[in-house]
Write an enzyme that holds these catalytic residues in place. Structure first.
Site, short mmCIF file in Angstrom:
data_model
loop_
_atom_site.label_atom_id
_atom_site.label_comp_id
_atom_site.label_asym_id
_atom_site.label_seq_id
_atom_site.Cartn_x
_atom_site.Cartn_y
_atom_site.Cartn_z
N PRO A 62 50.71 82.09 46.28
CA PRO A 62 50.14 80.75 46.45
C PRO A 62 48.87 80.54 45.64
O PRO A 62 48.46 79.41 45.37
CB PRO A 62 49.83 80.68 47.96
CG PRO A 62 49.86 82.07 48.45
CD PRO A 62 50.68 82.87 47.51
N ALA A 70 55.61 83.76 49.73
CA ALA A 70 56.80 84.54 49.36
C ALA A 70 57.95 84.31 50.33
O ALA A 70 59.12 84.28 49.93
CB ALA A 70 56.43 86.02 49.33
N SER A 92 47.18 90.44 44.27
CA SER A 92 46.04 89.83 43.56
C SER A 92 45.92 90.36 42.14
O SER A 92 45.14 89.86 41.34
CB SER A 92 44.73 90.10 44.33
OG SER A 92 44.58 91.50 44.52
N CYS A 108 48.02 116.79 55.74
CA CYS A 108 46.82 117.61 55.96
C CYS A 108 45.77 117.27 54.91
O CYS A 108 46.07 117.24 53.72
CB CYS A 108 47.19 119.10 55.86
SG CYS A 108 45.75 120.19 55.95
N HIS A 135 51.27 103.53 46.95
CA HIS A 135 50.07 103.85 47.72
C HIS A 135 50.38 104.59 49.00
O HIS A 135 49.55 104.63 49.90
CB HIS A 135 49.29 102.55 48.03
CG HIS A 135 48.71 101.92 46.79
ND1 HIS A 135 48.25 100.63 46.76
CD2 HIS A 135 48.56 102.40 45.53
CE1 HIS A 135 47.80 100.35 45.54
NE2 HIS A 135 48.00 101.40 44.78
P1 OAD Z 1 45.34 91.63 48.16
O1 OAD Z 1 44.88 91.36 49.54
O2 OAD Z 1 44.36 92.04 47.10
O3 OAD Z 1 46.06 90.34 47.56
C1 OAD Z 1 47.03 89.70 48.33
C2 OAD Z 1 47.64 88.63 47.44
O4 OAD Z 1 48.68 88.01 48.18
C3 OAD Z 1 46.65 87.54 47.05
O5 OAD Z 1 46.78 87.25 45.68
C4 OAD Z 1 47.09 86.35 47.91
O6 OAD Z 1 46.90 85.12 47.20
C5 OAD Z 1 48.55 86.61 48.05
N1 OAD Z 1 49.18 86.04 49.22
C6 OAD Z 1 48.62 85.73 50.40
N2 OAD Z 1 49.56 85.22 51.24
C7 OAD Z 1 50.74 85.23 50.55
C8 OAD Z 1 52.07 84.84 50.85
N3 OAD Z 1 52.39 84.34 52.03
N4 OAD Z 1 53.02 85.01 49.89
C9 OAD Z 1 52.70 85.50 48.67
N5 OAD Z 1 51.44 85.89 48.33
C10 OAD Z 1 50.49 85.75 49.26
O7 OAD Z 1 46.49 92.70 48.26
P2 OAD Z 1 47.08 93.57 47.11
O8 OAD Z 1 47.18 92.81 45.84
O9 OAD Z 1 48.33 94.17 47.64
O10 OAD Z 1 45.01 99.54 47.65
O11 OAD Z 1 45.97 94.72 46.96
C11 OAD Z 1 46.26 95.79 46.09
C12 OAD Z 1 45.62 97.01 46.66
O12 OAD Z 1 44.22 96.75 46.92
C13 OAD Z 1 46.17 97.46 47.98
O13 OAD Z 1 47.35 98.17 47.86
C14 OAD Z 1 45.05 98.35 48.47
C15 OAD Z 1 43.87 97.48 48.12
O14 OAD Z 1 42.75 98.24 47.78
C16 OAD Z 1 45.03 100.75 48.32
O15 OAD Z 1 45.08 100.79 49.54
C17 OAD Z 1 44.94 101.93 47.44
#
Ligand code: OAD
Length: 247
Positions: free
Chosen positions: A214, A231, A189, A127, A119
């Protein structure tokens, strides 16, 4: 003991390991995840309202300022033990690939080398019109600043909603997910495509898939092993056991 020796052994003998990380791996550095509520000044906005080309066209200054706020936040935090554990794991695995959805650059700051940024990266600027990275520009006080080549508006080099992911990053991520012995899915997620498909592709190609989170996700019921927990606690312990079992 996260995994009994019989289950740890195939991991410890793996030659090809691919890891997918999401915002959860940076949570313990103090970087809010996407599913966390936006904090402070940005509490009234949802990422989906700011991280889109339409939002940028409509209000480029607001979008630029939101990313400037996130860039400043990321600059003030440090990699956490989860980032460092993945950098350590890379040193003991012959073929190690880290695919991240995060744009914060914390994996590289922790020492990870083979990182695929699906991403983009918030510290890079490009730009809006030419879609090419710009490393320097004249500060005139105008926000967003303008491209020194064409005069178009500058934007962060990150993937927005409704935008396609960068190549060859995506093709490499697909290839590393379908040619690995072990796939770790950490802190995501597992809902945003195409990154969310990677652990399932690994499963379909016979990899051992380990989820570290978690909370439950759509992957939890399919993963070979589920290690519930933060993590920054689970990964260092897993890597310690991994090293102890490695032949
Ligand atoms: P999310 O915010 O959707 O999910 C975060 C995940 O991390 C959740 O499943 C939480 O349960 C978990 N989590 C929280 N604290 C944690 C910890 N201490 N250790 C391990 N896991 C933990 O974030 P992403 O899955 O990264 O896209 O979201 C994917 C994409 O959605 C992002 O890259 C972004 C967003 O739209 C773009 O920006 C294109």
């Amino acid at each position: 003991m996260l995994l009994p020796p019989a289950r740890l052994d195939p991991l410890a003998r793996a030659r090809r390991v691919t890891v997918l990380t999401g915002a959860g791996v940076s949570a313990e550095s103090g970087v809010p995840t996407f599913r966390d509520a936006q904090t402070g000044l940005w509490a009234n906005f949802r990422p989906e309202e700011l991280a889109t080309p339409r939002a940028f066209r409509h209000n480029p200054r607001l979008v630029w300022d939101w990313y400037a706020w996130r860039r400043d936040l990321v600059a003030r935090v440090e990699p956490n033990p989860a980032h460092r554990a993945l950098a350590e794991l890379e040193t003991i695995i012959p073929e190690f690939t880290l695919v991240t959805q995060n744009v914060d650059g914390l994996h590289q700051r922790a020492g990870s080398r083979n990182v695929i940024e699906l991403h983009g990266n918030i510290s890079r600027t490009k730009c809006f019109d030419e879609d090419r990275v710009v490393t320097s520009w004249k500060e005139t006080g105008e926000i967003p600043p303008r491209c020194p080549h064409c005069g178009g508006l500058l934007r962060p080099d990150v993937v927005w909603f409704e935008e396609s992911l960068p190549e060859p990053a995506l093709s490499q991520a697909f290839e590393r997910s379908t040619h690995c012995d072990v796939f770790l899915s950490v802190g995501t997620s597992t809902v945003v495509q195409p990154a969310a498909a990677l652990p399932f592709m690994a499963l379909e190609h016979g990899a051992i898939v380990v989820e570290i989170n978690p909370d439950a996700t759509p992957l939890t019921s399919r993963a070979t092993h589920v290690l519930p927990g933060p993590a920054a606690e689970v990964l260092p312990e897993l890597v310690r056991q991994w090293r102890a079992e490695a032949p």
